[in-house]
Motif scaffolding. Structure first.
Motif, PDB file in Angstrom:
ATOM      1  N   CYS A  55       0.824  -1.204   0.000  1.00 44.57           N
ATOM      2  CA  CYS A  55       0.000   0.000   0.000  1.00 44.57           C
ATOM      3  C   CYS A  55       0.863   1.261   0.000  1.00 44.57           C
ATOM      4  CB  CYS A  55      -0.924  -0.003   1.212  1.00 44.57           C
ATOM      5  SG  CYS A  55      -1.984  -1.471   1.275  1.00 44.57           S
ATOM      6  N   LEU A  56       0.445   2.253  -0.789  1.00 41.57           N
ATOM      7  CA  LEU A  56       1.242   3.458  -0.957  1.00 41.57           C
ATOM      8  C   LEU A  56       1.384   4.244   0.329  1.00 41.57           C
ATOM      9  CD1 LEU A  56      -0.136   4.767  -4.390  1.00 41.57           C
ATOM     10  CD2 LEU A  56       1.906   3.390  -3.953  1.00 41.57           C
ATOM     11  N   HIS A  57       0.428   4.102   1.254  1.00 41.49           N
ATOM     12  CA  HIS A  57       0.422   4.937   2.458  1.00 41.49           C
ATOM     13  C   HIS A  57       0.847   4.177   3.708  1.00 41.49           C
ATOM     14  CE1 HIS A  57      -3.088   2.494   2.925  1.00 41.49           C
ATOM     15  NE2 HIS A  57      -3.389   3.018   4.091  1.00 41.49           N
ATOM     16  N   CYS A  58       1.311   2.944   3.590  1.00 39.86           N
ATOM     17  CA  CYS A  58       1.447   2.034   4.737  1.00 39.86           C
ATOM     18  C   CYS A  58       2.246   2.648   5.892  1.00 39.86           C
ATOM     19  CB  CYS A  58       2.109   0.734   4.290  1.00 39.86           C
ATOM     20  SG  CYS A  58       2.242  -0.496   5.612  1.00 39.86           S
ATOM     21  N   ARG A  59       1.583   2.757   7.028  1.00 41.59           N
ATOM     22  CA  ARG A  59       2.235   3.244   8.241  1.00 41.59           C
ATOM     23  C   ARG A  59       3.339   2.309   8.690  1.00 41.59           C
ATOM     24  NH1 ARG A  59       2.059   0.687  12.513  1.00 41.59           N
ATOM     25  NH2 ARG A  59       0.334  -0.586  11.761  1.00 41.59           N
ATOM     26  N   ALA A  60       3.082   1.009   8.593  1.00 36.10           N
ATOM     27  CA  ALA A  60       3.996   0.002   9.125  1.00 36.10           C
ATOM     28  C   ALA A  60       5.122  -0.349   8.168  1.00 36.10           C
ATOM     29  CB  ALA A  60       3.219  -1.269   9.474  1.00 36.10           C
ATOM     30  N   GLU A  61       5.062   0.185   6.930  1.00 35.19           N
ATOM     31  CA  GLU A  61       6.026  -0.233   5.916  1.00 35.19           C
ATOM     32  C   GLU A  61       6.145  -1.763   5.921  1.00 35.19           C
ATOM     33  OE1 GLU A  61       9.326   2.814   5.106  1.00 35.19           O
ATOM     34  OE2 GLU A  61       9.090   2.925   7.276  1.00 35.19           O
ATOM     35  N   ALA A  62       4.983  -2.397   5.737  1.00 35.95           N
ATOM     36  CA  ALA A  62       4.843  -3.840   5.917  1.00 35.95           C
ATOM     37  C   ALA A  62       5.810  -4.633   5.036  1.00 35.95           C
ATOM     38  CB  ALA A  62       3.399  -4.260   5.615  1.00 35.95           C
ATOM     39  N   VAL A  63       6.141  -5.833   5.528  1.00 37.92           N
ATOM     40  CA  VAL A  63       7.079  -6.724   4.861  1.00 37.92           C
ATOM     41  C   VAL A  63       6.387  -8.057   4.617  1.00 37.92           C
ATOM     42  CG1 VAL A  63       9.115  -5.600   5.813  1.00 37.92           C
ATOM     43  CG2 VAL A  63       7.992  -7.423   7.112  1.00 37.92           C
ATOM     44  N   THR A  64       7.053  -8.930   3.881  1.00 40.03           N
ATOM     45  CA  THR A  64       6.406 -10.189   3.498  1.00 40.03           C
ATOM     46  C   THR A  64       6.468 -11.250   4.581  1.00 40.03           C
ATOM     47  OG1 THR A  64       8.458 -10.894   2.427  1.00 40.03           O
ATOM     48  CG2 THR A  64       6.809  -9.797   1.044  1.00 40.03           C
ATOM     49  N   ARG A  65       7.417 -11.155   5.509  1.00 39.74           N
ATOM     50  CA  ARG A  65       7.566 -12.195   6.532  1.00 39.74           C
ATOM     51  C   ARG A  65       7.399 -11.629   7.936  1.00 39.74           C
ATOM     52  NH1 ARG A  65      12.692 -15.965   4.559  1.00 39.74           N
ATOM     53  NH2 ARG A  65      11.815 -16.546   2.506  1.00 39.74           N
ATOM     54  N   ARG A  66       6.943 -12.486   8.825  1.00 38.57           N
ATOM     55  CA  ARG A  66       6.774 -12.084  10.226  1.00 38.57           C
ATOM     56  C   ARG A  66       8.138 -11.899  10.892  1.00 38.57           C
ATOM     57  NH1 ARG A  66       3.215 -16.252  13.266  1.00 38.57           N
ATOM     58  NH2 ARG A  66       3.505 -14.676  14.912  1.00 38.57           N
ATOM     59  N   SER A  67       8.170 -10.989  11.865  1.00 43.50           N
ATOM     60  CA  SER A  67       9.397 -10.725  12.610  1.00 43.50           C
ATOM     61  C   SER A  67       9.518 -11.708  13.777  1.00 43.50           C
ATOM     62  CB  SER A  67       9.387  -9.296  13.156  1.00 43.50           C
ATOM     63  OG  SER A  67      10.398  -9.118  14.128  1.00 43.50           O
ATOM     64  N   PRO A  68      10.718 -12.217  14.034  1.00 39.84           N
ATOM     65  CA  PRO A  68      10.898 -13.104  15.200  1.00 39.84           C
ATOM     66  C   PRO A  68      10.720 -12.368  16.520  1.00 39.84           C
ATOM     67  CG  PRO A  68      13.016 -12.605  14.170  1.00 39.84           C
ATOM     68  CD  PRO A  68      11.954 -12.081  13.240  1.00 39.84           C
ATOM     69  N   GLY A  69      10.726 -11.039  16.475  1.00 37.12           N
ATOM     70  CA  GLY A  69      10.542 -10.272  17.707  1.00 37.12           C
ATOM     71  C   GLY A  69       9.102  -9.989  18.077  1.00 37.12           C
ATOM     72  N   GLU A  70       8.153 -10.438  17.246  1.00 34.65           N
ATOM     73  CA  GLU A  70       6.739 -10.209  17.547  1.00 34.65           C
ATOM     74  C   GLU A  70       6.344 -10.811  18.896  1.00 34.65           C
ATOM     75  OE1 GLU A  70       5.066 -10.586  12.948  1.00 34.65           O
ATOM     76  OE2 GLU A  70       4.433 -11.993  14.501  1.00 34.65           O
ATOM     77  N   LEU A  71       5.317 -10.252  19.506  1.00 31.75           N
ATOM     78  CA  LEU A  71       4.721 -10.892  20.676  1.00 31.75           C
ATOM     79  C   LEU A  71       4.226 -12.273  20.266  1.00 31.75           C
ATOM     80  CD1 LEU A  71       2.571  -8.003  22.249  1.00 31.75           C
ATOM     81  CD2 LEU A  71       4.932  -8.636  22.776  1.00 31.75           C
ATOM     82  N   ASP A  72       4.692 -13.312  20.955  1.00 27.15           N
ATOM     83  CA  ASP A  72       4.208 -14.650  20.632  1.00 27.15           C
ATOM     84  C   ASP A  72       2.852 -14.873  21.298  1.00 27.15           C
ATOM     85  OD1 ASP A  72       4.741 -15.112  23.319  1.00 27.15           O
ATOM     86  OD2 ASP A  72       6.531 -16.335  22.930  1.00 27.15           O
ATOM     87  N   THR A  73       2.331 -16.081  21.187  1.00 29.83           N
ATOM     88  CA  THR A  73       0.988 -16.343  21.702  1.00 29.83           C
ATOM     89  C   THR A  73       0.888 -16.081  23.194  1.00 29.83           C
ATOM     90  OG1 THR A  73       0.607 -18.016  19.981  1.00 29.83           O
ATOM     91  CG2 THR A  73      -0.816 -18.090  21.925  1.00 29.83           C
ATOM     92  N   GLN A 102      -1.900 -13.457   8.961  1.00 29.66           N
ATOM     93  CA  GLN A 102      -0.582 -14.082   8.863  1.00 29.66           C
ATOM     94  C   GLN A 102      -0.203 -14.779  10.166  1.00 29.66           C
ATOM     95  OE1 GLN A 102       1.015 -14.068   5.807  1.00 29.66           O
ATOM     96  NE2 GLN A 102      -0.916 -13.085   5.212  1.00 29.66           N
ATOM     97  N   ARG A 103      -0.967 -14.541  11.225  1.00 25.73           N
ATOM     98  CA  ARG A 103      -0.734 -15.211  12.507  1.00 25.73           C
ATOM     99  C   ARG A 103      -1.654 -16.430  12.610  1.00 25.73           C
ATOM    100  NH1 ARG A 103       1.750 -12.078  17.153  1.00 25.73           N
ATOM    101  NH2 ARG A 103       0.977 -13.919  18.270  1.00 25.73           N
ATOM    102  N   PRO A 104      -1.103 -17.614  12.764  1.00 25.58           N
ATOM    103  CA  PRO A 104      -1.941 -18.812  12.883  1.00 25.58           C
ATOM    104  C   PRO A 104      -2.748 -18.852  14.178  1.00 25.58           C
ATOM    105  CG  PRO A 104       0.380 -19.375  13.171  1.00 25.58           C
ATOM    106  CD  PRO A 104       0.339 -17.956  12.704  1.00 25.58           C
ATOM    107  N   ASP A 105      -2.368 -18.024  15.174  1.00 29.60           N
ATOM    108  CA  ASP A 105      -3.093 -18.033  16.447  1.00 29.60           C
ATOM    109  C   ASP A 105      -4.175 -16.958  16.510  1.00 29.60           C
ATOM    110  OD1 ASP A 105      -1.453 -15.814  16.539  1.00 29.60           O
ATOM    111  OD2 ASP A 105      -0.532 -16.281  18.476  1.00 29.60           O
ATOM    112  N   LEU A 106      -4.514 -16.327  15.389  1.00 33.53           N
ATOM    113  CA  LEU A 106      -5.473 -15.219  15.406  1.00 33.53           C
ATOM    114  C   LEU A 106      -6.809 -15.632  16.013  1.00 33.53           C
ATOM    115  CD1 LEU A 106      -6.394 -12.366  14.662  1.00 33.53           C
ATOM    116  CD2 LEU A 106      -6.921 -13.231  12.355  1.00 33.53           C
TER     117      LEU A 106
END
Length: 420
Positions: A55-73, A102-106
Motif C-alpha cells: 500500500c502506498l500509504h502504509c504506516r507500518a512499511e509492511a514486509v512479506t515475513r513475520r518478525s521473530p521479535g513479535e509478541l508470541d501467543t 498471517q498469525r496462525p493463532d489469530l
C-alpha cells in the motif's frame, strides 16, 4: 477495527439558554463515559507487520515475513489480560497489522480475549486470506466486528493504491460475506489527493453494501505515507464538510481528522441559526464539486434520522497503540514510545508516562491549537503534527481555522464542555 464503538460518550452540551443554540434533538458530540486518565476506550494491537500488499500509504512499511521479535501467543495472551485489568467495561481491543491472518493463532487470541470479557475486533488486509471459512472462524471465536479498507470506487483505483491487483474484489467479497454472517463492518477510506474526486462514489458503495460505519481517514505522513502529497487546509475543510453532509446517508466519522468535531459544532449552530454554511465557513471549489457529485448520486437523500455524533478521543486520550514488538504508543501514527508491555503493565504506561499525561493536557498544545476555543474537544492530530514538525504538541498542519473567527461564539460556548 478503528471504530470507537456505539456505547461511549455522554452529551457535551448543557441546556442552551438563548435562541439559535440547538437545545433539543441528537447531541452533537459524544464524550467518553470513563475517566480518560484512567483507562482508554480503545487499544489497537499491531499483531504483525507481515502483509502481502504494498500500500502506498502504509504506516507500518509492511514486509512479506513475520518478525521473530513479535509478541508470541503467550505474550499476546498476557497483553489481553493487561487490557482486561483496566476493568469493566473493558476497552475495545482491535487486532490489526500488517495482515492479522498471517498469525496462525489469530482465532485463538480472539476467543481468549472474548473469554476475558474484552471485546475484540479485527482489521485485516484485503488479501486472499479473507475466505468465508476464515471469516466464519472469527465470528465463531467471538469477533465483534471487522474493518476493511476501500480507497477507490473501482478496481483500478483501489488496487492501484494498494499495490496488488485483485484487492478490490477480495475486499467486496469479504464485506458481503461478513455482513451475511451478521458481523459489524466498518469501511475505512484513506483520504488522499488521488481519490478526492472519488469520495462520493465510495460513499455510494458504502450505502449499497451496508456498513456499521464509514471512516474517512486523513493521511498522516509516516511510513510510506511520507511520499504522498499532503492536502491543503482548505481541501481538508472541504472534505470534512462533505463527510458531515453524507452523515444522514451513511453513518460517518473521521480518523486523524479531529477538527471534524469542530465542523460538527459549527454546522449544528449554523443550521439552528438558518445561516448558510458555505460562506460562513469559507468552503472552496472542492466542496462544491463533492456536493454536486453527491447530488448526482442521490447521497443527499436522508435515510437516517440523525448523524452519528463523533466521539471525543485522541492520541493518548482514550486511545493507545501496542506495536508488534510490544512498544506502547499514543497512536499507531505517532512513533514515540512510552515503554513496553514486556516490561511494564499497560495500565501503568497509559496512566503515568509523561508522554501520555502530556498529550491529555490541552494546555500543552502550541500554535493555533493552543489558542483555539475548540481545543478541549478537538486538539488536532498529534500524529500529523509530529509527522510534519517533529513536535507532538505543535498545531494541526491540515487545519486552517483561525481561533475566534467563528461568528457565533456565544452559541458555541453552550455546546463546549463546561458550557452554561
Amino acid at each position: 477495527m478503528t471504530d470507537h464503538g456505539p456505547a461511549a460518550g455522554t452529551e457535551a452540551a448543557g441546556a442552551p439558554a438563548r435562541p439559535g443554540v440547538p437545545a433539543h434533538g441528537p447531541r452533537a458530540l459524544r464524550r467518553q463515559h470513563q475517566n480518560v486518565a484512567e483507562r482508554p476506550f480503545i487499544v489497537i494491537w499491531e499483531s504483525t507487520r507481515a502483509c502481502p500488499l504494498a500500500c502506498l500509504h502504509c504506516r507500518a512499511e509492511a514486509v512479506t515475513r513475520r518478525s521473530p521479535g513479535e509478541l508470541d501467543t503467550a505474550a499476546a495472551e498476557d497483553l489481553l489480560r493487561q487490557v482486561a485489568a483496566f476493568g469493566r467495561p473493558a476497552p475495545l481491543f482491535v487486532i490489526t497489522g500488517g495482515d492479522p491472518f498471517q498469525r496462525p493463532d489469530l482465532r485463538h487470541l480472539v476467543a481468549y480475549g472474548t473469554s476475558l470479557g474484552v471485546p475484540v475486533a479485527v482489521s485485516p488486509s484485503g488479501t486472499p486470506t479473507l475466505t468465508p471459512e476464515n471469516l466464519a472462524g472469527l465470528r465463531e471465536a467471538g469477533c465483534t466486528g471487522l474493518s476493511l479498507s476501500l480507497d477507490g470506487s473501482t478496481a483500478e483505483r483501489h488496487d492501484g493504491f494498494r499495490g496488488v491487483p485483485g484487492v478490490y474484489g477480495w475486499t467486496l467479497d469479504a464485506w458481503d460475506e461478513a455482513r451475511r454472517l451478521g458481523m459489524k463492518v466498518q469501511i475505512n477510506t484513506t483520504v488522499n489527493r488521488g481519490n478526492l474526486d472519488d469520495l462520493p462514489d465510495i460513499v455510494r458503495l458504502v450505502r449499497e453494501h451496508g456498513a456499521m460505519l464509514w471512516s474517512a481517514f486523513f493521511l498522516v505522513p509516516t511510513g510510506r505515507g511520507r511520499l504522498l502529497d499532503a492536502l491543503t487546509p482548505q481541501e481538508a475543510e472541504d472534505v470534512l464538510n462533505f463527510v458531515y453532509d453524507v452523515g444522514l446517508t451513511v453513518p460517518a466519522k473521521t480518523t486523524e481528522a479531529h477538527h471534524f468535531r469542530r465542523v460538527v459544532l459549527q454546522r449544528r449552530i449554523l443550521e439552528a441559526r438558518g445561516a448558510g454554511h458555505v460562506p460562513a465557513l469559507r468552503l472552496g471549489p472542492l466542496y462544491e464539486k463533492l456536493r454536486a457529485r453527491a447530488g448526482e448520486l442521490g447521497l443527499h437523500t436522508a435515510v437516517r434520522t440523525a448523524r452519528r455524533p463523533p466521539l471525543d478521543i485522541n492520541a493518548g486520550r482514550g486511545f493507545v497503540f501496542v506495536s508488534h514488538l510490544g512498544t506502547v504508543h499514543p497512536s499507531g501514527f505517532l512513533p514515540l514510545g512510552a515503554g513496553s508491555v514486556r516490561e511494564r503493565r499497560l495500565s501503568e504506561i497509559y496512566r503515568e508516562s509523561e508522554l501520555f499525561t502530556g498529550l491529555r493536557d490541552p494546555d500543552r498544545l502550541g500554535g493555533r491549537c493552543g489558542r483555539c476555543e475548540f481545543r478541549t474537544v478537538c486538539g488536532g492530530s498529534r500524529s500529523r503534527a509530529y509527522g510534519v514538525t517533529d513536535d507532538p504538541y505543535a498545531e494541526e498542519p491540515w487545519c486552517g481555522y483561525r481561533p475566534g473567527s467563528f461568528p457565533y461564539q456565544e452559541d458555541l460556548a453552550e455546546l463546549l464542555p463546561g458550557g452554561r
